[in-house]
Design an enzyme around this catalytic site. Structure first.
Site, PDB file in Angstrom:
ATOM      1  N   SER A 155       8.184  -7.601   0.270  1.00 23.33           N
ATOM      2  CA  SER A 155       6.749  -7.886   0.379  1.00 23.33           C
ATOM      3  C   SER A 155       6.492  -9.244  -0.262  1.00 23.33           C
ATOM      4  O   SER A 155       7.355  -9.790  -0.963  1.00 23.33           O
ATOM      5  CB  SER A 155       5.994  -6.802  -0.390  1.00 23.33           C
ATOM      6  OG  SER A 155       4.675  -7.191  -0.672  1.00 23.33           O
ATOM      7  N   TYR A 181       3.815  -0.925  -6.979  1.00 28.67           N
ATOM      8  CA  TYR A 181       4.231  -1.468  -5.679  1.00 28.67           C
ATOM      9  C   TYR A 181       5.064  -2.739  -5.882  1.00 28.67           C
ATOM     10  O   TYR A 181       6.140  -2.904  -5.295  1.00 28.67           O
ATOM     11  CB  TYR A 181       2.984  -1.736  -4.829  1.00 28.67           C
ATOM     12  CG  TYR A 181       3.273  -2.190  -3.421  1.00 28.67           C
ATOM     13  CD1 TYR A 181       3.473  -1.265  -2.398  1.00 28.67           C
ATOM     14  CD2 TYR A 181       3.336  -3.544  -3.105  1.00 28.67           C
ATOM     15  CE1 TYR A 181       3.725  -1.684  -1.091  1.00 28.67           C
ATOM     16  CE2 TYR A 181       3.585  -3.966  -1.812  1.00 28.67           C
ATOM     17  CZ  TYR A 181       3.782  -3.037  -0.804  1.00 28.67           C
ATOM     18  OH  TYR A 181       4.035  -3.464   0.479  1.00 28.67           O
TER      19      TYR A 181
HETATM   20  N1  LIG Z   1       1.472  -4.558   6.208  1.00 24.87           N
HETATM   21  C1  LIG Z   1       1.805  -5.488   5.332  1.00 24.87           C
HETATM   22  O1  LIG Z   1       1.067  -6.471   5.153  1.00 24.87           O
HETATM   23  C2  LIG Z   1       3.058  -5.383   4.529  1.00 24.87           C
HETATM   24  C3  LIG Z   1       3.401  -6.463   3.755  1.00 24.87           C
HETATM   25  C4  LIG Z   1       4.556  -6.413   2.994  1.00 24.87           C
HETATM   26  C5  LIG Z   1       5.378  -5.321   3.062  1.00 24.87           C
HETATM   27  N2  LIG Z   1       5.029  -4.269   3.838  1.00 24.87           N
HETATM   28  C6  LIG Z   1       5.949  -3.142   3.883  1.00 24.87           C
HETATM   29  O2  LIG Z   1       6.291  -2.865   5.217  1.00 24.87           O
HETATM   30  C7  LIG Z   1       6.673  -1.504   5.332  1.00 24.87           C
HETATM   31  C8  LIG Z   1       5.912  -0.875   6.480  1.00 24.87           C
HETATM   32  O3  LIG Z   1       4.530  -0.849   6.158  1.00 24.87           O
HETATM   33  P1  LIG Z   1       3.371  -1.040   7.247  1.00 24.87           P
HETATM   34  O4  LIG Z   1       2.532  -2.142   6.776  1.00 24.87           O
HETATM   35  O5  LIG Z   1       3.953  -1.063   8.595  1.00 24.87           O
HETATM   36  O6  LIG Z   1       2.508   0.274   6.993  1.00 24.87           O
HETATM   37  P2  LIG Z   1       2.469   1.679   7.711  1.00 24.87           P
HETATM   38  O7  LIG Z   1       1.663   2.532   6.814  1.00 24.87           O
HETATM   39  O8  LIG Z   1       2.064   1.527   9.131  1.00 24.87           O
HETATM   40  O9  LIG Z   1       3.985   2.130   7.722  1.00 24.87           O
HETATM   41  C9  LIG Z   1       4.617   2.783   6.651  1.00 24.87           C
HETATM   42  C10 LIG Z   1       5.424   3.897   7.218  1.00 24.87           C
HETATM   43  O10 LIG Z   1       6.189   4.520   6.188  1.00 24.87           O
HETATM   44  C11 LIG Z   1       6.064   5.910   6.346  1.00 24.87           C
HETATM   45  N3  LIG Z   1       6.334   6.627   5.107  1.00 24.87           N
HETATM   46  C12 LIG Z   1       5.686   6.493   3.923  1.00 24.87           C
HETATM   47  N4  LIG Z   1       6.186   7.367   3.042  1.00 24.87           N
HETATM   48  C13 LIG Z   1       7.170   8.048   3.688  1.00 24.87           C
HETATM   49  C14 LIG Z   1       8.042   9.093   3.315  1.00 24.87           C
HETATM   50  N5  LIG Z   1       8.027   9.628   2.082  1.00 24.87           N
HETATM   51  N6  LIG Z   1       8.929   9.562   4.229  1.00 24.87           N
HETATM   52  C15 LIG Z   1       8.959   9.036   5.477  1.00 24.87           C
HETATM   53  N7  LIG Z   1       8.161   8.056   5.891  1.00 24.87           N
HETATM   54  C16 LIG Z   1       7.266   7.573   5.004  1.00 24.87           C
HETATM   55  C17 LIG Z   1       4.615   6.091   6.799  1.00 24.87           C
HETATM   56  O11 LIG Z   1       4.370   7.373   7.306  1.00 24.87           O
HETATM   57  C18 LIG Z   1       4.521   4.971   7.821  1.00 24.87           C
HETATM   58  O12 LIG Z   1       5.056   5.386   9.058  1.00 24.87           O
HETATM   59  C19 LIG Z   1       6.387  -0.877   3.967  1.00 24.87           C
HETATM   60  O13 LIG Z   1       7.583  -0.847   3.214  1.00 24.87           O
HETATM   61  C20 LIG Z   1       5.408  -1.851   3.349  1.00 24.87           C
HETATM   62  O14 LIG Z   1       5.441  -1.795   1.944  1.00 24.87           O
HETATM   63  C21 LIG Z   1       3.877  -4.263   4.577  1.00 24.87           C
HETATM   64  O1  LIG Z   2      -1.110  -2.739   0.861  1.00 25.99           O
HETATM   65  C1  LIG Z   2      -0.926  -3.373  -0.174  1.00 25.99           C
HETATM   66  O2  LIG Z   2      -1.518  -3.113  -1.229  1.00 25.99           O
HETATM   67  C2  LIG Z   2       0.047  -4.475  -0.158  1.00 25.99           C
HETATM   68  O3  LIG Z   2       0.264  -5.136  -1.140  1.00 25.99           O
HETATM   69  C3  LIG Z   2       0.747  -4.707   1.144  1.00 25.99           C
HETATM   70  C4  LIG Z   2       1.711  -5.888   1.203  1.00 25.99           C
HETATM   71  O4  LIG Z   2       2.758  -5.808   0.336  1.00 25.99           O
HETATM   72  C5  LIG Z   2       1.013  -7.185   1.218  1.00 25.99           C
HETATM   73  O5  LIG Z   2       0.563  -7.284   2.541  1.00 25.99           O
HETATM   74  C6  LIG Z   2       1.757  -8.429   0.814  1.00 25.99           C
HETATM   75  O6  LIG Z   2       2.965  -8.635   1.454  1.00 25.99           O
END
Ligand SMILES: NC(=O)c1ccc[n+]([C@@H]2O[C@H](COP(=O)([O-])OP(=O)(O)OC[C@H]3O[C@@H](n4cnc5c(N)ncnc54)[C@H](O)[C@@H]3O)[C@@H](O)[C@H]2O)c1
Ligand SMILES: O=C(O)C(=O)C[C@H](O)[C@H](O)CO
Length: 256
Positions: free
Chosen positions: A146, A159
């Site tokens: 992230s 986080y």
């Molecule tokens: N969206 C952003 O801006 C962002 C930025 C940085 C990192 N991330 C990371 O990207 C990854 C995906 O997140 P996203 O943004 O697509 O959100 P999202 O909520 O759409 O996806 C997260 C997925 O993880 C699954 N999950 C959570 N806990 C679980 C568990 N115990 N067992 C099985 N599945 C589980 C959820 O059900 C969901 O399908 C995460 O690791 C998140 O931290 C997201």
């Molecule tokens: O959902 C949050 O609180 C986050 O910090 C999500 C991501 O990590 C964030 O988009 C920065 O990468």
């Protein structure tokens, strides 16, 4: 002759949290490059829809209902994928969540839930999949960090700790498993429009506009932005790339 650098035909990828958001974007990219996909998630309706989408792209896809914080469920998940799809070449540790509170308000069980979901799950899935990845002869692990792997935020103590940990865990595994020809890398997403950040935008006042203002690309990311990096890190194109953490952030991490 067709360029095979980015070809994933015959490969099997496991994507945790692959039924939506960034995980689905990566799964779609790898499916379009020819990989069979195991979608690991808890929501059966979402997993079913994701599997249908992936099959439409001409590859095998299965849904494996698994809570990635449950070690026996993780072991069973890996066994089922190997049995049903025949092998595991690519593991994407993507499942994640956040509990947004100041550090002094975070309860121990909340801290543990975030660390277990975002960091310990990657350890458990990687350890369980290691024998299959080694047997593949060309294994790839992609961990999801992230911007919180680099920066801090008052609402993201657990986080950010988990996402900093993912980068160091990636480096350790890259060293350990290089002799097995397994490359281990991390992707650091910027701010991407998903269910996770829809929650963040509701809870953190002004977040939407602040992100827009400091993202040089001038937009929030989309899940499609993760197809290319997933294919690169899963394919022979990245065979000499290991232990890295690659921002996919529209320039957020290089903005002063
Ligand atoms: N969206 C952003 O801006 C962002 C930025 C940085 C990192 N991330 C990371 O990207 C990854 C995906 O997140 P996203 O943004 O697509 O959100 P999202 O909520 O759409 O996806 C997260 C997925 O993880 C699954 N999950 C959570 N806990 C679980 C568990 N115990 N067992 C099985 N599945 C589980 C959820 O059900 C969901 O399908 C995460 O690791 C998140 O931290 C997201
Ligand atoms: O959902 C949050 O609180 C986050 O910090 C999500 C991501 O990590 C964030 O988009 C920065 O990468």
């Amino acid at each position: 002759m067709k360029n095979q650098l980015f070809d994933l035909s015959g490969k099997v990828a496991v994507v945790t949290g692959g039924n939506g958001g960034i995980g689905l974007g990566m799964a779609q990219g790898m499916a379009d490059a020819g990989a069979a996909i195991a979608v690991v998630g808890r929501n059966e309706a979402k997993s079913k829809a994701a599997v249908e989408d992936l099959r439409q792209r001409g590859v095998k896809a299965i849904a494996v209902a698994t809570d990635v914080t449950d070690s026996s469920a993780v072991t069973a998940m890996v066994e089922r994928v190997a049995n049903e799809l025949g092998r595991i070449d690519i593991l994407v540790n993507n499942a994640g969540m956040s509990i947004r509170k100041p550090p002094h308000e975070l309860e121990l069980d909340e801290w543990s839930k975030v660390i277990d979901t975002n960091l310990t799950s990657a350890f458990m899935c990687s350890k369980a999949a290691y024998p299959a990845l080694k047997a593949s002869g060309r294994g790839k692990i992609i961990n999801i960090g992230s911007m919180m792997s680099i920066f801090g935020a008052s609402f993201a103590a657990a986080y950010a700790a988990s996402k900093g940990g993912i980068v160091q865990y990636t480096r350790a595994c890259a060293n350990a498993w290089a002799p097995d020809n397994i490359q281990v890398n991390a992707i650091l997403p910027g701010w991407i429009d998903t269910d996770l950040t829809r929650g963040a935008r509701q809870q953190v006042s002004g977040l939407h506009d602040r992100v827009l203002a400091r993202t040089p690309a001038g937009r929030w990311g989309a899940i499609d932005d993760f197809a290319g990096i997933a294919v690169f890190l899963a394919s022979p194109a990245s065979d000499f790339v290991t232990g890295t953490a690659i921002p996919v952030d529209g320039g957020y991490s290089v903005m002063v």
